[in-house]
Structures are given as C-alpha cells and as structure tokens.
Design a protein around this motif. Structure first.
Motif, PDB file in Angstrom:
ATOM      1  N   THR A  30       0.855  -1.194   0.000  1.00  0.00           N
ATOM      2  CA  THR A  30       0.000   0.000   0.000  1.00  0.00           C
ATOM      3  C   THR A  30       0.882   1.233   0.000  1.00  0.00           C
ATOM      4  N   GLY A  31       0.629   2.157  -0.928  1.00  0.00           N
ATOM      5  CA  GLY A  31       1.390   3.407  -0.983  1.00  0.00           C
ATOM      6  C   GLY A  31       1.063   4.281   0.208  1.00  0.00           C
ATOM      7  N   GLY A  32       2.085   4.884   0.790  1.00  0.00           N
ATOM      8  CA  GLY A  32       1.881   5.705   1.974  1.00  0.00           C
ATOM      9  C   GLY A  32       1.149   6.997   1.680  1.00  0.00           C
ATOM     10  N   PHE A  33       1.278   7.508   0.448  1.00  0.00           N
ATOM     11  CA  PHE A  33       0.685   8.806   0.122  1.00  0.00           C
ATOM     12  C   PHE A  33      -0.784   8.655  -0.257  1.00  0.00           C
ATOM     13  N   LEU A  34      -1.060   7.826  -1.268  1.00  0.00           N
ATOM     14  CA  LEU A  34      -2.446   7.651  -1.710  1.00  0.00           C
ATOM     15  C   LEU A  34      -3.196   6.633  -0.862  1.00  0.00           C
ATOM     16  N   ARG A  35      -2.466   5.823  -0.155  1.00  0.00           N
ATOM     17  CA  ARG A  35      -3.041   4.729   0.650  1.00  0.00           C
ATOM     18  C   ARG A  35      -3.861   3.788  -0.222  1.00  0.00           C
TER      19      ARG A  35
ATOM     20  N   GLY B  46      -3.751   0.388  -3.005  1.00  0.00           N
ATOM     21  CA  GLY B  46      -2.990  -0.837  -3.208  1.00  0.00           C
ATOM     22  C   GLY B  46      -2.048  -0.739  -4.385  1.00  0.00           C
ATOM     23  N   ASN B  47      -0.838  -1.233  -4.218  1.00  0.00           N
ATOM     24  CA  ASN B  47       0.065  -1.424  -5.347  1.00  0.00           C
ATOM     25  C   ASN B  47       0.751  -2.781  -5.148  1.00  0.00           C
ATOM     26  N   THR B  48       1.633  -3.138  -6.061  1.00  0.00           N
ATOM     27  CA  THR B  48       2.299  -4.442  -5.963  1.00  0.00           C
ATOM     28  C   THR B  48       3.797  -4.220  -5.960  1.00  0.00           C
TER      29      THR B  48
ATOM     30  N   THR C 101      -4.935  15.422   1.454  1.00  0.00           N
ATOM     31  CA  THR C 101      -3.771  14.529   1.467  1.00  0.00           C
ATOM     32  C   THR C 101      -2.488  15.325   1.656  1.00  0.00           C
ATOM     33  N   TYR C 102      -2.479  16.580   1.177  1.00  0.00           N
ATOM     34  CA  TYR C 102      -1.311  17.450   1.310  1.00  0.00           C
ATOM     35  C   TYR C 102      -1.368  18.289   2.580  1.00  0.00           C
ATOM     36  N   GLY C 103      -2.406  18.075   3.382  1.00  0.00           N
ATOM     37  CA  GLY C 103      -2.472  18.797   4.647  1.00  0.00           C
ATOM     38  C   GLY C 103      -3.460  19.944   4.669  1.00  0.00           C
TER      39      GLY C 103
ATOM     40  N   VAL D 289      -2.179  13.968  -9.313  1.00  0.00           N
ATOM     41  CA  VAL D 289      -0.808  13.477  -9.153  1.00  0.00           C
ATOM     42  C   VAL D 289      -0.539  12.417 -10.221  1.00  0.00           C
ATOM     43  N   THR D 290       0.707  12.356 -10.663  1.00  0.00           N
ATOM     44  CA  THR D 290       1.109  11.323 -11.615  1.00  0.00           C
ATOM     45  C   THR D 290       1.678  10.148 -10.837  1.00  0.00           C
ATOM     46  N   VAL D 291       1.176   8.958 -11.139  1.00  0.00           N
ATOM     47  CA  VAL D 291       1.607   7.749 -10.426  1.00  0.00           C
ATOM     48  C   VAL D 291       2.280   6.815 -11.416  1.00  0.00           C
ATOM     49  N   GLY D 292       3.431   6.282 -11.031  1.00  0.00           N
ATOM     50  CA  GLY D 292       4.112   5.269 -11.852  1.00  0.00           C
ATOM     51  C   GLY D 292       4.841   5.894 -13.025  1.00  0.00           C
ATOM     52  N   GLY D 293       5.107   5.068 -13.993  1.00  0.00           N
ATOM     53  CA  GLY D 293       5.104   3.635 -14.181  1.00  0.00           C
ATOM     54  C   GLY D 293       5.588   2.785 -13.036  1.00  0.00           C
TER      55      GLY D 293
HETATM   56  P1  2BA Z   1       2.163   6.442  -2.903  1.00  0.00           P
HETATM   57  O1  2BA Z   1       3.006   6.737  -1.707  1.00  0.00           O
HETATM   58  O2  2BA Z   1       0.718   6.186  -2.648  1.00  0.00           O
HETATM   59  O3  2BA Z   1       2.342   7.659  -3.928  1.00  0.00           O
HETATM   60  C1  2BA Z   1       1.543   7.743  -5.093  1.00  0.00           C
HETATM   61  C2  2BA Z   1       1.957   8.951  -5.927  1.00  0.00           C
HETATM   62  O4  2BA Z   1       1.681  10.141  -5.182  1.00  0.00           O
HETATM   63  C3  2BA Z   1       3.458   8.993  -6.243  1.00  0.00           C
HETATM   64  O5  2BA Z   1       3.693   8.248  -7.429  1.00  0.00           O
HETATM   65  C4  2BA Z   1       3.702  10.485  -6.409  1.00  0.00           C
HETATM   66  O6  2BA Z   1       3.321  10.939  -7.706  1.00  0.00           O
HETATM   67  C5  2BA Z   1       2.727  11.102  -5.418  1.00  0.00           C
HETATM   68  N1  2BA Z   1       3.345  11.401  -4.125  1.00  0.00           N
HETATM   69  C6  2BA Z   1       3.863  10.532  -3.247  1.00  0.00           C
HETATM   70  N2  2BA Z   1       4.311  11.153  -2.140  1.00  0.00           N
HETATM   71  C7  2BA Z   1       4.066  12.470  -2.345  1.00  0.00           C
HETATM   72  C8  2BA Z   1       4.280  13.662  -1.559  1.00  0.00           C
HETATM   73  N3  2BA Z   1       4.848  13.600  -0.347  1.00  0.00           N
HETATM   74  N4  2BA Z   1       3.887  14.853  -2.099  1.00  0.00           N
HETATM   75  C9  2BA Z   1       3.324  14.909  -3.319  1.00  0.00           C
HETATM   76  N5  2BA Z   1       3.064  13.841  -4.096  1.00  0.00           N
HETATM   77  C10 2BA Z   1       3.440  12.629  -3.616  1.00  0.00           C
HETATM   78  P2  2BA Z   1       5.033   7.436  -7.590  1.00  0.00           P
HETATM   79  O7  2BA Z   1       6.208   8.308  -7.286  1.00  0.00           O
HETATM   80  O8  2BA Z   1       4.987   6.797  -8.936  1.00  0.00           O
HETATM   81  O9  2BA Z   1       5.033   6.305  -6.475  1.00  0.00           O
HETATM   82  C11 2BA Z   1       4.166   5.182  -6.555  1.00  0.00           C
HETATM   83  C12 2BA Z   1       4.303   4.348  -5.288  1.00  0.00           C
HETATM   84  O10 2BA Z   1       5.661   3.869  -5.222  1.00  0.00           O
HETATM   85  C13 2BA Z   1       4.106   5.120  -3.995  1.00  0.00           C
HETATM   86  O11 2BA Z   1       2.733   5.154  -3.674  1.00  0.00           O
HETATM   87  C14 2BA Z   1       4.910   4.296  -2.991  1.00  0.00           C
HETATM   88  O12 2BA Z   1       4.170   3.133  -2.621  1.00  0.00           O
HETATM   89  C15 2BA Z   1       6.084   3.841  -3.844  1.00  0.00           C
HETATM   90  N6  2BA Z   1       7.247   4.728  -3.718  1.00  0.00           N
HETATM   91  C16 2BA Z   1       7.567   5.778  -4.513  1.00  0.00           C
HETATM   92  N7  2BA Z   1       8.723   6.325  -4.140  1.00  0.00           N
HETATM   93  C17 2BA Z   1       9.160   5.616  -3.084  1.00  0.00           C
HETATM   94  C18 2BA Z   1      10.307   5.706  -2.235  1.00  0.00           C
HETATM   95  N8  2BA Z   1      11.263   6.653  -2.402  1.00  0.00           N
HETATM   96  N9  2BA Z   1      10.436   4.815  -1.230  1.00  0.00           N
HETATM   97  C19 2BA Z   1       9.500   3.861  -1.031  1.00  0.00           C
HETATM   98  N10 2BA Z   1       8.387   3.715  -1.796  1.00  0.00           N
HETATM   99  C20 2BA Z   1       8.221   4.588  -2.801  1.00  0.00           C
END
Ligand code: 2BA
Length: 106
Positions: free
Chosen positions: A33-38, A40-42, A75-77, A88-92
C-alpha cells in the motif's frame, strides 16, 4: 547478483509478472500500500544476475503505465473546509536495485 525491488500499480501487476516470468526471471509479488495515496500497489522482489538487471528494468518500464489520479488536497495537509482535488502522476514503476551479499536456497 542484485536484488530489484519494484513498486508497480496493481492494475499492471499481472502483465508485468507474466512478462518477467516468460523471460525467465524469478519473481516474488507482495501486496503493498502506498503511503501517500493509501491505495494498493504491488511490490516485486527479484534476485537477478548482474548482466540481466537492465533486461528486467526494460520489462518493468515497458509494462508499467503512468497514470494520473485525482486526490483530495487534504492529502497534502489542507483543512477539510479548503479541500479541492489535485492531480498526481503515479508510476510507471519505482525501482530500487541493491547488491546481494549472499544468496542461498537451503
Ligand atoms: P504512494 O506513496 O501512494 O504515492 C503515489 C503517488 O503520489 C506517487 O507516485 C507520487 O506521484 C505522489 N506522491 C507521493 N508522495 C508524495 C508527496 N509527499 N507529495 C506529493 N506527491 C506525492 P510514484 O512516485 O509513482 O510512487 C508510486 C508508489 O511507489 C508510492 O505510492 C509508494 O508506494 C512507492 N514509492 C515511490 N517512491 C518511493 C520511495 N522513495 N520509497 C519507497 N516507496 C516509494
């Protein structure tokens, strides 16, 4: 040997997994689970010989799509009263490559 840790969108995980397996890579998939969007990812864990790291990354790049997603600005506070959606752009794929000190199958 290197350990590749790759985080991909869960919607891409089956096609990524199939492509990696077809090319002979051993893969472990973790539901994460992504910490930002919360959302699911893999996360893929792969032990890979040094000379095949670039081939594995090429597959991850080919099959992991970039997506945009709307998130509430809370989400940004921002406070609830001032919340508006933000894009927000997510991935690849988010990829880490680390050295493996020791690898054994016991
Ligand atoms: P999430 O933490 O849910 O983040 C989803 C997307 O939200 C990120 O895409 C990015 O575009 C944005 N984001 C994340 N944190 C942010 C913040 N503090 N402020 C503004 N926007 C933010 P991606 O960069 O493609 O990341 C996709 C997922 O990969 C993340 O899901 C996380 O699970 C993982 N991830 C990315 N970078 C990481 C890192 N440095 N360490 C550990 N996991 C990471």
């Amino acid at each position: 040997m290197k350990l590749i840790i790759a985080i991909v969108n869960k919607d891409d995980s089956n096609v990524v997994s199939s492509a990696l397996t077809k090319e002979g890579f051993s893969v472990t998939r973790l539901a994460t689970t992504g910490g930002f969007l919360r959302a699911g990812n893999t996360t893929f864990m792969m032990g890979v010989e040094n000379d095949r790291v670039d081939a594995a990354i090429a597959i991850l790049e080919k099959y992991s799509q970039k997506r945009t997603q709307m998130v509430p600005s809370t989400t940004y506070g921002a406070t609830a009263g001032h919340a508006f959606p933000m894009e927000v752009t997510v991935g690849g794929a988010t990829v880490f490559v680390t050295d493996v000190e020791r690898y054994e199958k016991l």
